[in-house]
Design an enzyme around this catalytic site. Structure first.
Site, short mmCIF file in Angstrom:
data_model
loop_
_atom_site.label_atom_id
_atom_site.label_comp_id
_atom_site.label_asym_id
_atom_site.label_seq_id
_atom_site.Cartn_x
_atom_site.Cartn_y
_atom_site.Cartn_z
N SER A 84 0.81 -1.22 0.00
CA SER A 84 0.00 0.00 0.00
C SER A 84 0.84 1.27 0.00
O SER A 84 0.44 2.27 -0.60
CB SER A 84 -0.95 0.00 1.19
N HIS A 136 1.67 4.03 4.36
CA HIS A 136 0.79 4.72 3.40
C HIS A 136 1.20 6.18 3.25
O HIS A 136 1.35 6.68 2.13
CB HIS A 136 -0.68 4.69 3.87
#
Length: 165
Positions: A84, A136
């Protein structure tokens, strides 16, 4: 906690490099893997349509190094995985090209930009231990910085060539 950069550089090995990028290969299940691979395909095909495959590979490695290292430094744990951070970095990279050098044709629909940023805010606000929020955010910030710099250089180079002709 401090980081002794001299010690790190003296003891750095290829094995440690692989350890720094390997979390992008590990996933918490088939759904997690599928979701990340769909985003990799979506963003990766946009980049590879306009830029060289080697630059895409280099970008993925940089994003993995930055996002995984940030996650480790923030959490202190080696128990995380997923791609991610790389996905958010690829998203931000394309977004910056769209903003800084739109002529190159790397762009995203506005609703996708909104979705990605909104999803990041919601995931971060949830504060779930199973989500590597730092990866992230670090991936996003690295993609913003790298994309902004590279697209600006591209735009300047094109302007210099145009002026020379």
């Amino acid at each position: 906690r401090t980081i002794n950069l001299g010690f790190v550089l003296e003891n750095f090995s290829f094995e440690q490099f692989l350890n720094m990028i390997s979390p992008m290969i590990l996933h918490a299940g088939l759904l997690h893997l599928s979701f990340n691979m769909l985003w990799l395909w979506e963003f990766g095909r946009r980049i590879e349509a306009k830029q060289a495959s080697w630059s895409m590979l280099f970008l993925i490695i940089i994003l993995a190094l930055v996002s995984n290292t940030a996650q480790y430094l923030y959490s202190g744990s080696i128990y995380f995985g997923g791609m991610s951070g790389v996905v958010y970095g690829l998203f931000a990279y394309i977004w910056m090209w769209q903003l800084f050098d739109p002529v190159k044709g790397l762009g995203l629909p506005g609703n996708l930009v909104f979705f990605m940023l909104f999803a990041l805010i919601i995931l971060t606000m949830l504060g779930l231990d199973s989500i590597a929020d730092t990866a992230h955010i670090a991936g996003l910030l690295c993609g913003v910085l790298y994309g902004a710099v590279v697209s600006t250089i591209s735009r300047i180079q094109r302007a210099v060539v145009k002026k020379a002709n």
